[in-house]
Design a protein around this motif. Structure first.
Motif, PDB file in Angstrom:
ATOM      1  N   PRO A 149       0.718  -1.385  -0.336  1.00  0.00           N
ATOM      2  CA  PRO A 149      -0.040   0.489  -0.382  1.00  0.00           C
ATOM      3  C   PRO A 149       1.146   1.068  -0.354  1.00  0.00           C
ATOM      4  CG  PRO A 149      -0.546  -1.598   1.689  1.00  0.00           C
ATOM      5  CD  PRO A 149       0.570  -2.114   1.289  1.00  0.00           C
ATOM      6  N   VAL A 150       1.829   1.290   0.934  1.00  0.00           N
ATOM      7  CA  VAL A 150       2.851   2.282   0.213  1.00  0.00           C
ATOM      8  C   VAL A 150       3.507   3.178  -0.895  1.00  0.00           C
ATOM      9  CG1 VAL A 150       5.208   2.899   1.917  1.00  0.00           C
ATOM     10  CG2 VAL A 150       3.977   1.412   3.292  1.00  0.00           C
ATOM     11  N   VAL A 151       3.277   2.047  -1.825  1.00  0.00           N
ATOM     12  CA  VAL A 151       3.781   2.388  -3.522  1.00  0.00           C
ATOM     13  C   VAL A 151       2.743   2.991  -3.569  1.00  0.00           C
ATOM     14  CG1 VAL A 151       4.545   1.133  -5.469  1.00  0.00           C
ATOM     15  CG2 VAL A 151       5.339   0.323  -3.570  1.00  0.00           C
ATOM     16  N   PHE A 152       1.529   2.564  -3.442  1.00  0.00           N
ATOM     17  CA  PHE A 152       0.463   3.817  -3.945  1.00  0.00           C
ATOM     18  C   PHE A 152       0.225   5.336  -3.115  1.00  0.00           C
ATOM     19  CE2 PHE A 152      -0.806  -1.155  -5.202  1.00  0.00           C
ATOM     20  CZ  PHE A 152      -0.487  -0.718  -6.708  1.00  0.00           C
ATOM     21  N   ILE A 153       0.614   4.718  -1.602  1.00  0.00           N
ATOM     22  CA  ILE A 153       0.282   6.412  -1.181  1.00  0.00           C
ATOM     23  C   ILE A 153       1.912   6.472  -1.645  1.00  0.00           C
ATOM     24  CG2 ILE A 153       0.266   7.115   1.004  1.00  0.00           C
ATOM     25  CD1 ILE A 153      -0.715   4.422   1.536  1.00  0.00           C
ATOM     26  N   ILE A 154       2.927   6.307  -1.573  1.00  0.00           N
ATOM     27  CA  ILE A 154       3.861   7.722  -1.598  1.00  0.00           C
ATOM     28  C   ILE A 154       3.738   8.718  -3.359  1.00  0.00           C
ATOM     29  CG2 ILE A 154       6.134   7.749  -2.911  1.00  0.00           C
ATOM     30  CD1 ILE A 154       6.926   6.397  -0.116  1.00  0.00           C
ATOM     31  N   ASP A 158       1.753  11.367  -0.468  1.00  0.00           N
ATOM     32  CA  ASP A 158       1.731  10.978   0.690  1.00  0.00           C
ATOM     33  C   ASP A 158       3.085  11.377   1.617  1.00  0.00           C
ATOM     34  OD1 ASP A 158       0.591  12.176   3.393  1.00  0.00           O
ATOM     35  OD2 ASP A 158      -1.362  10.796   2.538  1.00  0.00           O
ATOM     36  N   MET A 159       3.270  11.583   1.824  1.00  0.00           N
ATOM     37  CA  MET A 159       4.664  10.736   3.072  1.00  0.00           C
ATOM     38  C   MET A 159       4.284  10.643   3.884  1.00  0.00           C
ATOM     39  SD  MET A 159       7.802  10.025   1.598  1.00  0.00           S
ATOM     40  CE  MET A 159       8.183  10.014   2.670  1.00  0.00           C
ATOM     41  N   GLY A 160       3.716  11.664   4.471  1.00  0.00           N
ATOM     42  CA  GLY A 160       3.250  11.926   6.649  1.00  0.00           C
ATOM     43  C   GLY A 160       2.326   9.642   6.369  1.00  0.00           C
ATOM     44  N   THR A 161       1.669   9.683   5.056  1.00  0.00           N
ATOM     45  CA  THR A 161       0.952   8.781   5.822  1.00  0.00           C
ATOM     46  C   THR A 161       1.752   7.152   5.604  1.00  0.00           C
ATOM     47  OG1 THR A 161      -1.292  10.204   5.296  1.00  0.00           O
ATOM     48  CG2 THR A 161      -1.353   7.541   5.286  1.00  0.00           C
ATOM     49  N   SER A 162       2.378   7.319   4.615  1.00  0.00           N
ATOM     50  CA  SER A 162       3.395   6.595   3.874  1.00  0.00           C
ATOM     51  C   SER A 162       4.112   5.810   5.385  1.00  0.00           C
ATOM     52  CB  SER A 162       4.160   6.492   2.898  1.00  0.00           C
ATOM     53  OG  SER A 162       3.256   7.171   2.372  1.00  0.00           O
ATOM     54  N   LEU A 163       4.763   6.790   5.754  1.00  0.00           N
ATOM     55  CA  LEU A 163       5.885   7.209   7.188  1.00  0.00           C
ATOM     56  C   LEU A 163       5.301   5.946   8.293  1.00  0.00           C
ATOM     57  CD1 LEU A 163       7.348  10.095   7.779  1.00  0.00           C
ATOM     58  CD2 LEU A 163       8.587   8.388   6.830  1.00  0.00           C
ATOM     59  N   LEU A 264      21.842   2.855  -2.395  1.00  0.00           N
ATOM     60  CA  LEU A 264      20.441   2.681  -3.594  1.00  0.00           C
ATOM     61  C   LEU A 264      19.303   3.056  -2.754  1.00  0.00           C
ATOM     62  CD1 LEU A 264      21.135  -1.044  -4.550  1.00  0.00           C
ATOM     63  CD2 LEU A 264      22.012   1.133  -5.669  1.00  0.00           C
ATOM     64  N   GLY A 265      19.110   3.205  -1.857  1.00  0.00           N
ATOM     65  CA  GLY A 265      17.929   3.830  -1.324  1.00  0.00           C
ATOM     66  C   GLY A 265      17.853   5.530  -1.333  1.00  0.00           C
ATOM     67  N   SER A 266      19.346   5.616  -0.924  1.00  0.00           N
ATOM     68  CA  SER A 266      19.252   7.132  -1.033  1.00  0.00           C
ATOM     69  C   SER A 266      19.154   7.413  -2.299  1.00  0.00           C
ATOM     70  CB  SER A 266      21.023   7.143  -0.596  1.00  0.00           C
ATOM     71  OG  SER A 266      21.821   7.044  -1.380  1.00  0.00           O
ATOM     72  N   LEU A 267      19.736   6.853  -3.586  1.00  0.00           N
ATOM     73  CA  LEU A 267      19.006   7.849  -4.743  1.00  0.00           C
ATOM     74  C   LEU A 267      18.172   7.337  -4.579  1.00  0.00           C
ATOM     75  CD1 LEU A 267      20.994   7.898  -6.654  1.00  0.00           C
ATOM     76  CD2 LEU A 267      20.635   5.533  -7.292  1.00  0.00           C
ATOM     77  N   GLY A 268      17.212   6.891  -4.134  1.00  0.00           N
ATOM     78  CA  GLY A 268      15.880   6.997  -4.512  1.00  0.00           C
ATOM     79  C   GLY A 268      15.188   7.643  -3.697  1.00  0.00           C
ATOM     80  N   VAL A 269      15.365   7.685  -2.297  1.00  0.00           N
ATOM     81  CA  VAL A 269      14.856   9.524  -1.567  1.00  0.00           C
ATOM     82  C   VAL A 269      15.407  10.577  -2.500  1.00  0.00           C
ATOM     83  CG1 VAL A 269      15.567  10.395   1.083  1.00  0.00           C
ATOM     84  CG2 VAL A 269      15.725   7.599   0.780  1.00  0.00           C
ATOM     85  N   ARG A 270      16.848  10.398  -3.051  1.00  0.00           N
ATOM     86  CA  ARG A 270      17.196  11.566  -3.404  1.00  0.00           C
ATOM     87  C   ARG A 270      16.016  11.857  -4.477  1.00  0.00           C
ATOM     88  NH1 ARG A 270      22.291  12.395  -5.136  1.00  0.00           N
ATOM     89  NH2 ARG A 270      23.252  10.530  -5.009  1.00  0.00           N
ATOM     90  N   SER A 271      15.862  10.825  -5.426  1.00  0.00           N
ATOM     91  CA  SER A 271      15.328  11.387  -6.977  1.00  0.00           C
ATOM     92  C   SER A 271      13.572  11.104  -6.700  1.00  0.00           C
ATOM     93  CB  SER A 271      15.454   9.782  -8.126  1.00  0.00           C
ATOM     94  OG  SER A 271      15.453   8.651  -7.695  1.00  0.00           O
ATOM     95  N   PHE A 272      12.984  10.704  -5.630  1.00  0.00           N
ATOM     96  CA  PHE A 272      11.722  10.133  -5.531  1.00  0.00           C
ATOM     97  C   PHE A 272      11.403  11.517  -4.820  1.00  0.00           C
ATOM     98  CE2 PHE A 272       7.558   8.115  -4.581  1.00  0.00           C
ATOM     99  CZ  PHE A 272       7.734   7.031  -6.052  1.00  0.00           C
TER     100      PHE A 272
END
Lengths: 436, 615
Positions: A149-154, A158-163, A264-272
């Motif tokens: 579900p987080v994939v669809f929420i992000i 909606d960052m907050g709810t995903s967290l 790899l995740g940090s790359l995701g964080v930065r681009s996403f």
């Protein structure tokens, strides 16, 4: 189940909940008033409607045995995944994120309810896998359930709810008894991801100096070299472990895969992450970076809370809120108004009421006769608790701004209903504690 | 431990965590709401009101005739962008089109709105000095220019650009460095501030006091209408009336022509400056040009230094004009009899060095006044080295105001230098030698002075022992009513104990320079009788010299009616002994009430008409 057993619900939780909702309505009313005393918003009336309908839902949820609900949990989960996809396609865009679904003239946020659906199904899965709970594959499947579900929420976004999904998943996994090193791997790689992902922005806005290590992160060639070497060391130690069965190979592999995931995740964080989301975190570290923009909210909220004093400025007498210095007063920043107008007394009241619900809730689920009750109970408590610490922490400036509502108190039907259903589930577990 | 009790333990640990974090939050709130409450309460009060400045109108500047202003304010506009009100999707095209209309580059706009400003509701100035017609073009398409606004921002218009630029100076946006210095003096980061000249020196008087428009703002800095606090109205700046006479300024400017140098016209009885010319100059109106960056850069890099006000910011050796000081010193001290002659044979040896006179074959026998008239170097070498000595020479130089600030009301004045043996030892760590005294005796060597100091030197002779502070400002007047606010009273900066007789004799001697001496052939004006001294400074060029002429006139009038004229033409210009000619034209023009063209006709110097530039 007999109607009279409804009277056996835990009254301390019930009344704390009513207390929070009442305070919520009062301050939603207050937030709608301008400095000249004109009522600008009807939100408080809507909130009363949401509370009344929500209470019906509350008793409705208690009516079904939670073990019956468990049997449906897979379908509930699937339905919500489907609704989340629908929301992405047909949803209404509010404040730049597509998280609302029109429903009989009302808008609902499916991402709120999806949290409960996920708790229900995740717990069900882990209880069913009790035998193989310590296997990596179980842990992986559980992760997929929790973060689908987080994939669809992000994506809404909606960052907050995903967290919220992260601590909820972690607590349920721990309670279910998965290997601690898996949980720690997830925890540390997540932290590493955010840390590495934020470093370039930190350099740009706060330190403003060239730092060699950060240059590695943002230079493509160097980054690829770093990632490949981490991967090679990881794979080599995996091979080493496979042939020798020496434990140090295992831990070398563990650390290097941790590093690899983090990178790899940090790359995701930065681009996403969107620019404004990174700015929120940056400004949380140093509000003076952008005192007129994002930092403004943190500064204003702290001023509102701090100027409240012991007794507060009096109901409807807050200056920060009524001059509209605060954003999203009825939702994200409602705690600021309460603290401003009711002071320290008001803030402590809110925290104590939540503590009653959370701690009493944990005591109640401790009496549950089956692990499913334990798991969904602790998941729900964690969800509420996370909302509370993030939302209040945001208002007093010790948590980054993420747009998470203060459950029961903040304006909004979806989050209120979610909160009511959650507590109803705890009561549900409590009511069926004598079952054999 | 069985499975069930493990999970129960975990739940208790979880409950413990909830309680500990809650207690931490309560403590944090205690700190925030009880301990630090007073601090936040005052911040809450302060932030409810935001202030906007209501700019005060800058005062205008007039010359002493007060008929036509020299500087006025002209309506103009500044174009702003409010980043948060722009549409991110169309921002690119908005910037492109705005850049085209405003005739600036897109990069210059983009650099003013960095990404982290994108959420702010504060207008960011993109360009000032925009005309109404350009504003109209934006206004007609306002739906296209989302987030673009404008406000009135008057610009200064200098009506008679020319040499007056060095007097008036110019204004510009305050820089960060200036703001740090002027902080707490009523300036803000958007202030327009005087950068040089009168605009800078009297900035506080000219700028007035900005008013304050109070507004209550909401979370994003947006205005809330329903809270009203009375505005504090702006106090307009005062008008300035200068001592400059713009006709004399023009005359002196044209008399000097396009020659690097300066001209000063001073009223010695008050210290009022009637004209102050320094060439080359700049046109301050250019600083509102679209191409101002390039114009400014070219001016700043020009090796003729157009930003330099040569009348107060350049020092030169006074050369032969220093013989006035030497003569006065000898008359007063009576160390060498005035009627005793010295033989000039074209050069003289002191120790192992030969010092030359400007007449190679020599002047023959000369007594004091003849030596001054003929500007004989050998006489003054001897007088300085053998009779006066460096101590008396530098003492008298100081009495005439050399080596100290005149205190003129313009920024950036430099004091020049009067050398002493102690000074030389301190700076060069070598002993003062006779040759130094010899050089100083004819105004060469270490000594250097500004043209305004030179005018003051002559004022001392005219006033017989008093120098008034040279000044540019005459009156301060209210900009609306024209009422006199303050009148500048003449202020004495040097009083000398030199006897009146000495000055009387000096005046006669200086008259002799014109009637019988070095200036005889060039000073041809019939409009006024003048007295003065020439000066020709060696600067190491083969066939060109720094040319000085310092004079006053009318020779026999009351000091109230007299004026001092100093002209200085730098050696970099082709040698044509222009300083004396320029002074001749200036005296003719002033006392015959003529313009430059009329003056050269009266002087029968029509052939000079095409000699604005050195040939």
């Amino acid at each position: 189940m007999k109607v009279k057993s409804f009277f056996n619900i835990d009254l301390s939780i019930f009344f704390s909940m009513l207390g929070l909702m009442t305070i919520g309505v009062l301050f939603i009313y207050s937030s709608g008033i301008t400095s000249s005393g004109v009522q600008m918003s009807n939100e408080y009336i809507y909130q009363i409607v949401w509370i009344s309908s929500g209470l019906i839902l509350y008793f409705f949820v208690m009516f079904f045995d939670y073990l019956v609900i468990r049997k449906w949990s897979f379908y509930i989960y699937l339905i919500f995944i489907f609704i989340l996809i629908l929301t992405l396609i047909f949803g209404r865009e509010v404040h730049g994120s597509r998280s609302w679904l029109g429903f009989l003239g009302f808008g609902i946020q499916p991402s709120e309810f999806a949290k409960i659906a996920t708790i229900l199904f995740l717990s069900d899965y882990l209880v069913r896998k009790k035998k193989s709970i310590r296997n990596l594959s179980t842990f992986f499947t559980a992760m997929v359930i929790a973060f689908l579900p987080v994939v669809f929420i992000i994506a809404q976004p909606d960052m907050g709810t995903s967290l919220v999904y992260i601590p909820v998943f972690l607590i349920i996994a721990v309670m279910a008894g998965v290997k601690k090193r898996y949980v720690l791997f997830l925890l540390f790689s997540g932290l590493l991801m955010i840390f590495l992902g934020m470093l370039p922005a930190w350099q740009k806005y706060i330190s403003r100096e060239e730092i060699g290590f950060i240059k590695i992160l943002i230079t493509d060639d160097l980054f690829i070299i770093l990632v490949s070497s981490a991967a090679i060391v990881g794979v080599l130690s995996l091979i080493g472990y496979f042939f020798t069965r020496r434990y140090y190979f295992y831990w070398i592999m563990y650390s290097f895969f941790l590093l690899l995931t983090g990178l790899l995740g940090s790359l995701g964080v930065r681009s996403f992450l969107k620019e404004y989301q990174i700015m929120r975190l940056i400004v949380f570290l140093d509000p003076s970076v952008d005192p007129r923009g994002t930092g403004w909210n943190i500064i204003q909220s702290r001023i509102a809370v701090g100027s409240g004093g012991l007794m507060g400025k009096g109901f409807l007498a807050g200056t920060q809120s009524h001059y509209r210095f605060l954003p999203e007063q009825s939702t994200d920043f409602i705690f600021s108004i309460i603290s401003e107008e009711w002071g320290f007394i008001g803030s402590v009241t809110i925290i104590v009421l939540f503590c009653i619900i959370l701690v009493r809730g944990l005591i109640l689920i401790n009496n549950a006769k089956d692990s499913y009750g334990h798991l969904i109970g602790s998941g729900i408590v964690m969800m509420i608790f996370f909302h509370v610490i993030i939302n209040i922490g945001m208002a007093i400036g010790i948590m980054p701004i993420t747009g998470i509502p203060l459950l029961f108190v903040s304006y909004g039907g979806s989050s209120l209903w979610t909160a009511l259903i959650s507590v109803a589930l705890i009561q549900n577990i409590y009511l069926r504690r004598y079952r054999y | 431990m069985n499975k069930d009790s493990t999970i129960k333990l975990k739940i208790y640990l979880f409950a413990g965590m909830v309680i500990i974090i809650s207690i931490f939050y309560i403590f944090y709130l205690y700190d925030l709401q009880i301990r630090k409450s007073p601090e936040y309460q005052s911040r809450a009060r302060n932030l409810a009101l935001r202030i906007n400045t209501l700019p005060a109108q800058r005062g205008e500047i007039f010359d002493r005739n007060r008929d036509n202003p020299l500087v006025i304010n002209v309506d103009s506009f500044a174009v702003n962008i409010i980043p948060a009100e722009t549409d991110p999707e169309t921002l690119e095209t908005v910037i492109d089109e705005l850049a085209e209309i405003l005739n600036i580059s897109t990069e210059s706009i983009k650099s003013k709105i960095p990404d982290n400003y994108r959420n702010q509701y504060y207008p960011i100035e993109i360009k000032s000095g925009v005309s109404l017609s350009v504003i109209n073009r934006i206004a007609e398409n306002i739906e296209k220019f989302k987030g673009v606004t404008w406000n009135s921002k008057p610009i200064r218009s200098y009506l008679e650009p020319g040499s007056i630029a060095h007097v008036l100076g110019y204004v510009g946006d305050i820089t960060t460095e200036e703001f740090q210095v002027l902080y707490n003096k009523g300036y803000n980061i958007n202030s327009v501030v005087g950068k040089s000249g009168i605009e800078k020196y009297y900035d506080q008087t000219l700028r007035g006091k900005d008013g304050i428009h109070y507004k209550t703002v909401d979370v994003q800095g947006r205005k809330i209408q329903n809270v009203q606090v009375d505005d504090l109205l702006p106090e307009n700046g005062k008008d300035l009336v200068l001592t400059i006479d713009r006709h004399i300024q023009k005359l002196a400017e044209e008399a000097l022509g396009e020659r690097m140098g300066s001209a000063v016209v001073l009223k010695p009885s008050t210290g009022e400056i009637l004209a102050l010319v320094s060439y080359p100059w700049y046109n301050p109106n250019d600083f509102y040009d679209d191409d101002r960056g390039r114009i400014y850069r070219e001016l700043a890099l020009d090796n003729r230094h157009p930003f330099l006000n040569r009348t107060i910011q350049s020092v030169y050796e006074p050369a032969s004009t220093f013989k006035v000081v030497m003569t006065t010193a000898n008359l007063e001290e009576d160390l060498f009899p005035v009627d005793k002659a010295i033989l000039c044979e074209g050069s003289i040896w002191f120790g192992d060095r030969e010092f030359h006179c400007h007449v190679p074959e020599g002047h023959g026998w000369l007594i004091l006044h003849e030596a001054l008239e003929q500007s004989c170097n050998v006489y003054y070498y001897t007088l300085g080295l053998k009779y006066l000595g460096i101590d008396i020479i530098s003492d008298y130089a100081r009495r005439f105001g050399y080596g100290s600030y005149t205190g003129i009301d313009l920024p950036g004045e430099i004091p020049g230098l009067v050398p002493t043996p102690e000074w030389k030892e301190r700076v060069f760590n070598t002993k003062w030698v006779g040759g130094d005294t010899v050089n100083t005796s004819i105004g060469q060597g270490f000594i250097n002075v500004t043209p305004v100091q030179m005018a003051d030197m002559m004022a001392m002779i005219v006033n017989k022992g008093v120098i008034y502070k040279p000044h540019i400002l005459k009156e301060i007047r209210d900009s609306v009513t024209g009422e006199l606010v303050e009148e500048i009273v003449p202020e004495i900066i040097h009083t000398s104990t030199i006897h009146q007789d000495t000055f009387n004799t000096m005046q006669q001697y200086l008259r002799g320079v014109i009637t019988d001496g070095t200036a005889k052939v060039v000073i041809t004006t019939k409009a006024v009788d003048i007295a003065g001294k020439t000066g020709t400074g060696e600067v190491g060029l083969e066939d060109s010299w720094n040319a000085w002429f310092v004079a006053y006139g009318p020779f026999d009038a009351d000091p109230e009616d007299q004026i001092v004229v100093v002209t200085m033409v730098e050696a970099v210009n082709e040698w044509e002994w222009w300083a004396i000619r320029a002074a001749n034209i200036i005296f003719q023009g002033i006392f015959a009430g003529e313009t430059y063209d009329e003056a050269i006709d009266s002087l029968r110097w029509g052939w000079l008409r095409n000699k604005r530039k050195p040939q």
